[in-house]
Design an enzyme around this catalytic site. Structure first.
Site, PDB file in Angstrom:
ATOM      1  N   ASP A 161       0.782  -1.112  -0.511  1.00  9.55           N
ATOM      2  CA  ASP A 161       0.292  -0.262  -0.387  1.00  9.55           C
ATOM      3  C   ASP A 161       0.651   1.341   0.098  1.00  9.55           C
ATOM      4  OD1 ASP A 161      -2.564   0.780  -0.386  1.00  9.55           O
ATOM      5  OD2 ASP A 161      -1.713   2.413   1.658  1.00  9.55           O
ATOM      6  N   ARG A 168      -0.383   6.137  -6.591  1.00  7.54           N
ATOM      7  CA  ARG A 168      -1.952   6.542  -6.775  1.00  7.54           C
ATOM      8  C   ARG A 168      -2.263   7.520  -7.147  1.00  7.54           C
ATOM      9  NH1 ARG A 168      -4.947   3.852  -3.195  1.00  7.54           N
ATOM     10  NH2 ARG A 168      -7.620   4.838  -3.921  1.00  7.54           N
ATOM     11  N   SER A 183      -7.374  -1.201  -0.996  1.00  4.86           N
ATOM     12  CA  SER A 183      -5.875   0.322   0.198  1.00  4.86           C
ATOM     13  C   SER A 183      -6.166   0.336   1.603  1.00  4.86           C
ATOM     14  CB  SER A 183      -5.702   1.452  -0.449  1.00  4.86           C
ATOM     15  OG  SER A 183      -5.345   2.613   0.238  1.00  4.86           O
TER      16      SER A 183
END
Ligand code: URA
Length: 434
Positions: A161, A168, A183
């Site tokens: 993550d 992201r 996530s």
């Protein structure tokens, strides 16, 4: 596994089997995939989507990328909260110490700013000395001692993550329900929580625009969390206006401190109390919502949550003096006002534009490498429904070097609509899913 084949498959819209997701995550965490290929996969997923089984597979692969914590004999029920992301959302700073003051053990692993939304870690790290890279042992010791710890994804805990989140943020690939689900839940399951309250934001300042898409996200989060054995409740809460008056990291810590002192904005107080009450119900500390709300309100008003926040700061190496002297927090070097041109009421303030303005002022990042300005952001002197007077500032931008002031000012000017009569109030809590 050829990573390029995965990108091709997602580009075509194929669903990836669990073993392909776990191979992809293993390769990413081992450092064997260049950033441009990870970014291409994320963009293909953003456009083609993921089905529910893929979201579960990605969640599990991300959990398996690091340690999975288990706390034996915690001092209370292990209950956490996570938000899907909003503008001015500093709820965790008030809620985590409050829930601990009410008897929960809160092992909160959070994120940084994501897109136009702020992140709890960036806010906490504006407190001089505050450390968020806690080991399992440090987390366990702190939970035993004070019932709350707030930390980050690390190379040991959900490293997948940590990598995907930062990419992201910088590639406009945040707003995909499967990526959001994996996530959030990979962090919550890996950290060892046994129950979770989800604050699913609805409105223009949230990642998914419509109520229907947001409800679907909430249901996907609930079913994935429960499938992993996590007792979970979701509240859909209003994100069609910024939450509170402060947007930006140190500015939000100040507002959270005001709320902990009983002087904070009503919307922040109300949403925090409702979410804390849900935690007390899930943790079995109270049996009815009324009693849970009463307990949370009593502990907040008695200053117990403020004292817990002080303990938390000290335990994580921060300067606890900021609790009584918020002026010790970093401040921007410059300010600039937005001034009302006529008397009237603030009818509407688009939170997405306010979030983007705060990123332009460097409260958030445009690239993964960008450093944020801890003091930057926006302070709203008027929020929806409040009166403004011609010539008076309705917002102040806080900024330093590198800020794109023109963009921020233009976004803020366009974000606000003024009119002659006060708009009718909107509910803060929109739906509950249990
Ligand atoms: N919070 C997270 O941790 N991840 C997301 O994708 C969105 C909000």
């Amino acid at each position: 596994m050829r990573f390029l084949d995965l990108i091709e498959a997602k580009k075509r819209g194929d669903a990836l089997a669990p073993d392909r997701w776990s191979a992809a995550i293993r390769a990413i965490v081992a450092g064997g995939v260049p950033d441009y290929q990870i970014a291409a996969l994320l963009m293909a997923v953003r456009w083609r989507g993921m089905d529910a089984a893929e979201a579960v597979a990605l969640t599990e692969a991300m959990i398996d990328s690091g340690e999975r914590w288990k706390f034996d004999a915690p001092p209370g029920p292990l209950v956490d909260k996570h938000s899907t992301g909003g503008v001015g959302d500093k709820v965790s700073l008030v809620l985590a110490p409050l829930a601990a003051a009410c008897g929960c053990a809160v092992p909160m692993v959070s994120g940084r700013g994501l897109g136009h939304s702020g992140g709890t870690l960036d806010k906490l790290e504006t407190i001089p000395g505050f450390r968020t890279d806690l080991s399992r042992e440090a987390f366990a010791r702190q939970l035993d001692a004070i019932g709350v710890a707030m930390g980050a994804q690390t190379e040991h805990l959900v490293p997948a993550d940590r990598i995907l989140y930062a990419l992201r943020d910088a590639t406009a690939t945040v707003d995909e329900p499967g990526l959001i689900t994996a996530s959030i839940l990979s962090k919550k399951i890996a950290e060892g929580a046994s129950a979770l309250v989800l604050d699913v934001k609805v409105g223009r300042g949230a990642f998914l625009g419509s109520i229907e898409a947001t409800r679907e996200l909430a249901l996907r989060l609930l079913s994935t969390a429960r499938g992993a054995g996590l007792a979970t409740t979701a509240l859909l809460t209003d994100m069609d206006q910024p939450l509170g008056r402060a947007v930006g990291n140190a500015l939000e810590v100040r507002e959270a401190l005001a709320c902990l002192r009983g002087e904070g904005p009503e919307a922040l107080r109300q949403i925090t109390l409702e979410l804390t009450a849900e935690m007390l119900l899930l943790g079995g500390i109270e049996r009815s919502r009324d009693r849970a709300l009463q307990l949370a309100t009593r502990e907040l008003d008695a200053g117990a949550a403020l004292e817990k926040f002080r303990d938390l700061i000290a335990a994580q190496g921060g300067d606890p003096a900021i609790v009584d002297a918020p002026d010790r927090l970093p401040a921007a070097t410059d300010t600039g006002d937005l001034v009302a041109t006529a008397d009237g009421f603030l009818l509407d303030l688009d939170p997405l534009a306010v979030g983007r303005a705060s990123v332009a002022l460097r409260a958030g990042r445009d690239t993964r490498e960008a450093a944020i300005d801890p003091g930057a952001g926006v302070v709203l002197h008027a929020v929806r429904g409040e009166e403004v007077r011609a010539g008076q500032p309705w917002a102040t931008m806080h900024f330093g070097s590198g800020a794109d002031l023109d963009t921020a000012a233009r976004l803020l000017e366009r974000a606000a609509t003024f009119g002659d009569a006060a708009p009718s109030p909107r509910p803060l809590i929109i739906e509950r899913h249990a």
